[in-house]
Write an enzyme that holds these catalytic residues in place. Sequence first.
Site, short mmCIF file in Angstrom:
data_model
loop_
_atom_site.label_atom_id
_atom_site.label_comp_id
_atom_site.label_asym_id
_atom_site.label_seq_id
_atom_site.Cartn_x
_atom_site.Cartn_y
_atom_site.Cartn_z
N HIS A 122 0.87 -1.18 0.00
CA HIS A 122 0.00 0.00 0.00
C HIS A 122 0.91 1.23 0.00
O HIS A 122 2.03 1.18 0.52
CB HIS A 122 -0.83 -0.05 1.28
N ASP A 199 2.81 -4.60 8.15
CA ASP A 199 1.62 -3.75 8.01
C ASP A 199 0.41 -4.67 8.16
O ASP A 199 0.07 -5.43 7.26
CB ASP A 199 1.63 -3.08 6.62
N GLN A 202 -4.76 -5.18 7.12
CA GLN A 202 -5.78 -6.10 6.60
C GLN A 202 -5.84 -7.42 7.37
O GLN A 202 -6.75 -8.22 7.13
CB GLN A 202 -5.50 -6.40 5.11
N LYS A 225 -10.59 -0.36 10.49
CA LYS A 225 -10.77 -1.65 9.78
C LYS A 225 -11.10 -2.79 10.73
O LYS A 225 -11.40 -3.89 10.30
CB LYS A 225 -9.51 -1.98 8.97
N CYS A 367 -4.75 2.33 -3.61
CA CYS A 367 -3.50 2.87 -3.03
C CYS A 367 -2.35 1.88 -3.21
O CYS A 367 -1.50 1.72 -2.31
CB CYS A 367 -3.66 3.21 -1.55
#
Lengths: 409, 146
Positions: A122, A199, A202, A225, A367
Amino acid sequence: MAFDPGLAAVDFTILRSQAREEELHYLDNAAMALIPDCVINAMVEHDTLRRSNVKRGSHRLAEEATEAFEKARAAVADYLGVSDPDEVVFTGGATAGINILAHSLGLMFERNDEVLISQLEHHSNIIPWQVIQQRQGIKVRYLPVTPDGRINLERAEDMIKSRTRIVSVTHGSNVTGAITDARTLSGLVHDRGAFLILDGAQTAPGGPMDLPALGADFYVFSGHKVYGPTGVGILWGRKEILKNMPPALGGGEMIQDVGLEKSTFLDPPHRFEAGTPPVTQAIGLAAAVKWLAAKDVKGMRGHLRRLTLRIMEGLTQLSGGIKILGPETGMERIPLVSFCVEGLHPHDICQVMNDRHGVALRGGFHCAQPLHDFLKIDGTTRASLAIYNNDNDVDALLNGMEDCMKILG
Amino acid sequence: MSNDLYHEQIIERAKRSDNNIRLENPDCSATVSNPLCGDRITVELKMEGDVIKAISGPVKGCVLCKASASILAEIAVGMKCDELKSMASDLGQALKSQADNNESFPKAYRMFYPVKKHKSRHSCVMLPLEGALKAISECKGHSGDK
């Protein structure tokens, strides 16, 4: 007993039919999950009864707000499976977390040190490192991606060099859905004496985790999220590393002693929380992760795997040249499916799916422009799932896509 | 006219647009893109003084973008630079206006009235015009900015 997404959906006013005039099949969860009523209520209750700044007042409200804020930190630590809440830093979101790391760790870099990221990232895990590259003359290099949208870990061993200080990669791709084998990667990274940043934007929505088992040194995610509010996120870091890192941002609440020439700073996590933190949002985030942890998470994961598979198989059966990105069916992936339809623009698909079928999708680059460039595609349409999604949502998606292709094709 | 964003007139217009014709030896050209969705247009112009004599260029975009480019290709020939600039400004204002009818839209663009309430899609309609204006601004000897 089979997992019932309806037992989660009832917790969301926005999903109860009387709250809306139009049908809603919300499949844009990878961008932002919906928020359950209990999270909103927790924030309202806090601001109604305990609103005050934290860590700096001795009056009753300040004490109560500080206690609630630190309890929120402990709740997030529980969710992540880490024993020390002081390893949990409240940030503005995953992007802010990576920026804090880039700017803080960047101060420890020497010219020609390397940061290794991947083509799958991203923009939030690309741009901060490019900024440091321009500022300090370090090198940013990219792990390649396999044709099925995974980070090519076979290349990692060669690419992690003695000058590599940081390897920072997605734990789960917001485009291809591929999950990074963090355990294997962390072995390679640590063998070279580098740090591993994951990261987790998600993967954090997947339920309570055993973060230490992943072998990462840092992990970031966003509140919005994981069914929490916007404006808050988490940077988790191993304490022995955090305590040797300089602050990335300066201001109140992170200092020990301030002089005109020199100042000293508090220990982590406060060192990285300059200024008034997002107190109310932190309370909301804690309520969100506690709400999720109380659900049948194992059942949810199986349910979302099944729905993901239904989407992949259903799209494949539609005529019209649909190409699905990411690992094949049967391989592990997070519950999202990105796809291209030959001759159709993702924005057109999203608009028709919304206007005619009440299906909320996301179209474009998500992104992740370098990934799209690498895959030589102009954009993708993405359906992403969350705990409240059900078979009706998948039916609406598949039926809608058939209609969409007739109209636009 | 239908209030559906993707009504028949727009879809048909997009479908029949030919987006890949290139001009031989254009006097000027410009490429503009929308980083959000990946739309990318190259506008090529042949000029005679301040007057557009031919316009073309590849369009990689959504239905709204293609339809808008198709209309522009049809009406821009014979226009003066200032007229095009003025029309683009009028269209931009009309998309933002609070009016509940399409009368403020330039006549050729009235089919885009339903786009008005979809703010994130305004740029799809405007992109071809922005490309043309950028091409004009890069055209030696023009007086588009006068």
